[in-house]
Scaffold this active site. Structure first.
Site, PDB file in Angstrom:
ATOM      1  N   ASN A 210       0.855  -1.201   0.000  1.00 42.16           N
ATOM      2  CA  ASN A 210       0.000   0.000   0.000  1.00 42.16           C
ATOM      3  C   ASN A 210       0.880   1.236   0.000  1.00 42.16           C
ATOM      4  O   ASN A 210       2.110   1.126   0.015  1.00 42.16           O
ATOM      5  CB  ASN A 210      -0.963  -0.033   1.193  1.00 42.16           C
ATOM      6  CG  ASN A 210      -0.214  -0.059   2.518  1.00 42.16           C
ATOM      7  OD1 ASN A 210       0.468   0.895   2.877  1.00 42.16           O
ATOM      8  ND2 ASN A 210      -0.307  -1.175   3.242  1.00 42.16           N
ATOM      9  N   PRO A 305      -2.838 -11.995  10.593  1.00 35.94           N
ATOM     10  CA  PRO A 305      -3.079 -11.743  12.024  1.00 35.94           C
ATOM     11  C   PRO A 305      -3.247 -10.246  12.281  1.00 35.94           C
ATOM     12  O   PRO A 305      -2.628  -9.431  11.582  1.00 35.94           O
ATOM     13  CB  PRO A 305      -1.798 -12.261  12.685  1.00 35.94           C
ATOM     14  CG  PRO A 305      -0.774 -12.298  11.606  1.00 35.94           C
ATOM     15  CD  PRO A 305      -1.500 -12.529  10.325  1.00 35.94           C
ATOM     16  N   ILE A 307      -2.066  -7.680  14.505  1.00 38.54           N
ATOM     17  CA  ILE A 307      -0.951  -7.579  15.469  1.00 38.54           C
ATOM     18  C   ILE A 307      -1.363  -6.765  16.699  1.00 38.54           C
ATOM     19  O   ILE A 307      -1.132  -7.155  17.842  1.00 38.54           O
ATOM     20  CB  ILE A 307       0.285  -6.940  14.789  1.00 38.54           C
ATOM     21  CG1 ILE A 307       0.669  -7.745  13.540  1.00 38.54           C
ATOM     22  CG2 ILE A 307       1.453  -6.846  15.746  1.00 38.54           C
ATOM     23  CD1 ILE A 307       1.634  -7.055  12.594  1.00 38.54           C
ATOM     24  N   PHE A 323      -3.490   3.287  15.502  1.00 45.42           N
ATOM     25  CA  PHE A 323      -3.816   4.318  14.524  1.00 45.42           C
ATOM     26  C   PHE A 323      -5.027   3.821  13.747  1.00 45.42           C
ATOM     27  O   PHE A 323      -5.234   2.606  13.630  1.00 45.42           O
ATOM     28  CB  PHE A 323      -2.641   4.552  13.565  1.00 45.42           C
ATOM     29  CG  PHE A 323      -1.685   5.611  14.034  1.00 45.42           C
ATOM     30  CD1 PHE A 323      -0.973   5.444  15.206  1.00 45.42           C
ATOM     31  CD2 PHE A 323      -1.490   6.782  13.291  1.00 45.42           C
ATOM     32  CE1 PHE A 323      -0.088   6.421  15.646  1.00 45.42           C
ATOM     33  CE2 PHE A 323      -0.607   7.764  13.719  1.00 45.42           C
ATOM     34  CZ  PHE A 323       0.089   7.587  14.899  1.00 45.42           C
ATOM     35  N   LYS A 341     -10.674  -2.904  20.106  1.00 47.34           N
ATOM     36  CA  LYS A 341      -9.333  -3.508  20.271  1.00 47.34           C
ATOM     37  C   LYS A 341      -8.780  -3.298  21.682  1.00 47.34           C
ATOM     38  O   LYS A 341      -7.608  -3.575  21.932  1.00 47.34           O
ATOM     39  CB  LYS A 341      -8.366  -2.924  19.223  1.00 47.34           C
ATOM     40  CG  LYS A 341      -8.722  -3.323  17.785  1.00 47.34           C
ATOM     41  CD  LYS A 341      -7.538  -3.131  16.837  1.00 47.34           C
ATOM     42  CE  LYS A 341      -7.927  -3.460  15.402  1.00 47.34           C
ATOM     43  NZ  LYS A 341      -6.834  -3.430  14.452  1.00 47.34           N
TER      44      LYS A 341
HETATM   45  O1  PMT Z   1       3.165   6.034   6.465  1.00 48.11           O
HETATM   46  P1  PMT Z   1       2.555   7.367   6.087  1.00 48.11           P
HETATM   47  O2  PMT Z   1       2.569   7.613   4.590  1.00 48.11           O
HETATM   48  O3  PMT Z   1       3.177   8.496   6.836  1.00 48.11           O
HETATM   49  O4  PMT Z   1       1.004   7.307   6.477  1.00 48.11           O
HETATM   50  C1  PMT Z   1       0.628   7.253   7.818  1.00 48.11           C
HETATM   51  C2  PMT Z   1      -0.573   6.334   8.031  1.00 48.11           C
HETATM   52  C3  PMT Z   1      -1.791   6.903   7.323  1.00 48.11           C
HETATM   53  C4  PMT Z   1      -0.275   4.919   7.513  1.00 48.11           C
HETATM   54  C5  PMT Z   1      -0.796   6.269   9.588  1.00 48.11           C
HETATM   55  O5  PMT Z   1      -1.061   7.560  10.045  1.00 48.11           O
HETATM   56  C6  PMT Z   1      -1.935   5.347   9.947  1.00 48.11           C
HETATM   57  O6  PMT Z   1      -3.093   5.738  10.013  1.00 48.11           O
HETATM   58  N1  PMT Z   1      -1.625   4.053  10.224  1.00 48.11           N
HETATM   59  C7  PMT Z   1      -2.603   2.968  10.455  1.00 48.11           C
HETATM   60  C8  PMT Z   1      -3.088   2.466   9.136  1.00 48.11           C
HETATM   61  C9  PMT Z   1      -4.038   1.316   9.275  1.00 48.11           C
HETATM   62  O7  PMT Z   1      -3.723   0.268   8.789  1.00 48.11           O
HETATM   63  O8  PMT Z   1      -5.118   1.505   9.957  1.00 48.11           O
HETATM   64  P2  PMT Z   1      -6.207   0.363  10.206  1.00 48.11           P
HETATM   65  O9  PMT Z   1      -7.409   1.129  10.561  1.00 48.11           O
HETATM   66  O10 PMT Z   1      -6.301  -0.582   9.075  1.00 48.11           O
HETATM   67  O11 PMT Z   1      -5.636  -0.439  11.441  1.00 48.11           O
HETATM   68  C10 PMT Z   1      -5.921  -0.084  12.791  1.00 48.11           C
HETATM   69  C11 PMT Z   1      -4.754  -0.367  13.686  1.00 48.11           C
HETATM   70  O12 PMT Z   1      -4.519  -1.795  13.744  1.00 48.11           O
HETATM   71  C12 PMT Z   1      -3.454   0.263  13.249  1.00 48.11           C
HETATM   72  O13 PMT Z   1      -2.792   0.656  14.433  1.00 48.11           O
HETATM   73  C13 PMT Z   1      -2.695  -0.877  12.563  1.00 48.11           C
HETATM   74  O14 PMT Z   1      -1.279  -0.740  12.688  1.00 48.11           O
HETATM   75  C14 PMT Z   1      -3.189  -2.087  13.352  1.00 48.11           C
HETATM   76  N2  PMT Z   1      -3.257  -3.328  12.555  1.00 48.11           N
HETATM   77  C15 PMT Z   1      -4.092  -3.414  11.496  1.00 48.11           C
HETATM   78  C16 PMT Z   1      -4.205  -4.596  10.779  1.00 48.11           C
HETATM   79  C17 PMT Z   1      -3.403  -5.704  11.188  1.00 48.11           C
HETATM   80  N3  PMT Z   1      -3.457  -6.854  10.524  1.00 48.11           N
HETATM   81  N4  PMT Z   1      -2.556  -5.578  12.232  1.00 48.11           N
HETATM   82  C18 PMT Z   1      -2.473  -4.423  12.919  1.00 48.11           C
HETATM   83  O15 PMT Z   1      -1.699  -4.307  13.870  1.00 48.11           O
END
Ligand code: PMT
Length: 394
Positions: A210, A305, A307, A323, A341
């Site tokens: 991505n 998974p 994480i 995030f 979570k």
């Molecule tokens: O890297 P940049 O270009 O600076 O952009 C920053 C960002 C937009 C990536 C960052 O600010 C951000 O929002 N990161 C989280 C992106 C994300 O995957 O969000 P999510 O809503 O899908 O996931 C929620 C949370 O679960 C996140 O903390 C993610 O790290 C975590 N997660 C998600 C899926 C997974 N399989 N394992 C995880 O740990």
């Protein structure tokens, strides 16, 4: 970078060939927002003229203890009184010896002895001079006296020899100074975090990833180090250098990221998931490059998974920060993740605001509600997140 705005730095330049790098250092200090007053030793002024530093700093340069530009002739006292730090770069073996022994026979050594602000020195000298027991004794003494030593680096030297003694690069010196001048509300805390995208292979040459650049996570890692934390950063593939003081563990896929996190999480006080982790991976990764055969190709995906959820549900879970990158309904989705979570804090951002670029606009969600931060550079957003985190932990 304007993290030195409002700070006054006295830059001491002693007589080494690395004095030419002090010109770039002055420029970077000014760019970071500092007011800079340059003091040169007689030998320093032989390598680069005071005019260069005057032009770059926009301030008169001081070289003599007896200087009629100061009505009271007390430059050795006055110059550091309004300073937030005295930085000597390059610091020769001679000036280190003088400082370690309290000698004061020119303006720079005298004002160093008379200062009431912190002192940082960036040594620069031939490798034999650096490793000489006398220099090492002086450096040890300066450390005991509370002086912050920056570098030196190892590598090719101006004399043609190779070894330790090169002055650290100007950008690294500025970074060390910025970190040094910050409060340390997270001292003693260990932070484990993820950043960047993951890469899920399809075959040996193709994969699913991505557009996360890692900039937000890396800026946050840097701000956490500045706040005094020990930081381990598990990073997906990005084109960024690890911030100074951060231990980076490079991974590719979500499962590699999970393994790297689970191996280290028992030692962490805080876990922060900034990575844009792929929710799905290819079920059967092809051992060989997939050939063009039909008009369509179907890939079967399987769940990766989660994480963050796994870490947050550990019996002795660290303080967990997630995030949330959404394309709509930020409030509902991001605050939903807080409870779903079992997190202490969620940093919500819209993908169109935060992904890939240099700026971001985030809303922090915790048990108290929503706390929007203004749109700003990722550096400033990271500082805002760390300040909020420190308040929550304090
Ligand atoms: O890297 P940049 O270009 O600076 O952009 C920053 C960002 C937009 C990536 C960052 O600010 C951000 O929002 N990161 C989280 C992106 C994300 O995957 O969000 P999510 O809503 O899908 O996931 C929620 C949370 O679960 C996140 O903390 C993610 O790290 C975590 N997660 C998600 C899926 C997974 N399989 N394992 C995880 O740990």
């Amino acid at each position: 970078m304007t993290e030195l705005t409002g700070k006054t730095i006295v830059l001491g330049v002693s007589g080494g060939i690395a004095a030419y790098k002090a010109a770039e250092l002055t420029r970077l200090l000014i760019k970071a927002g500092a007011r800079v007053h340059v003091v040169m030793t007689e030998n320093g002024a032989r390598f680069v003229t005071p005019t260069t530093f005057q032009a770059l700093s926009g301030n008169p340069v001081w070289t003599e203890a007896w200087d009629e530009r100061r009505a009271n002739n007390m430059s050795h006292i006055d110059l550091t009184r309004a300073a937030d730090a005295l930085l000597i770069a390059p610091a020769t073996a001679n000036i280190l010896a003088k400082l370690a022994n309290g000698l004061a026979d020119d303006l720079l050594s005298t004002l160093t002895l008379a200062r009431d602000c912190p002192l940082l020195v960036a040594p620069a000298m031939n490798r034999q001079m650096w490793s000489n027991p006398a220099t090492q004794r002086n450096v040890a003494q300066l450390k005991t006296d509370g002086v912050r030593i920056i570098g030196p680096d190892a590598g090719e030297q101006a004399c043609g020899e190779v070894g330790e003694g090169r002055m650290s690069e100007p950008a690294d010196i500025v970074e060390a100074l910025i970190s040094f001048l910050q409060l340390k509300p997270l001292a003693g805390k260990t932070v484990l975090m993820t950043a960047g995208p993951t890469y899920e292979p399809i075959d040996p040459v193709r994969g699913i990833t991505n557009i996360s650049s890692g900039k937000m996570g890396y800026a946050l890692a840097r701000a956490l180090v500045h706040a005094g934390a020990q930081v381990q950063l598990v990073s997906g593939p990005v084109a960024l250098a690890a911030p100074q003081g951060v231990e980076r563990i490079g991974v590719q896929s979500a499962r590699e990221m999970q393994q790297a996190v689970m191996l280290r999480v028992a030692q962490a006080d805080i876990f922060i998931g900034v990575a844009a982790v792929a929710d799905y991976r290819v079920a059967n990764v092809a051992a060989d490059k997939i050939k063009k055969t039909g008009d369509t190709l179907t890939l079967e995906l399987t769940r990766n998974p989660d994480i963050l959820a796994e870490v947050a549900s550990l019996p002795a879970a660290p303080f967990c920060v997630g995030f949330a990158a959404e394309s709509q309904n930020l409030d509902a989705y991001a605050s939903g993740k807080l409870t779903a979570k079992r997190l202490k804090l969620v940093v919500g951002n819209l993908v169109q605001d935060g992904m890939g670029g240099d700026t971001n606009q985030v809303v922090l969600y915790d048990a108290e509600g929503a706390h929007p931060l203004p749109r700003a550079s990722k550096t400033d957003v990271a500082a805002g997140i760390v300040a909020h985190l420190a308040r929550m932990l304090g």
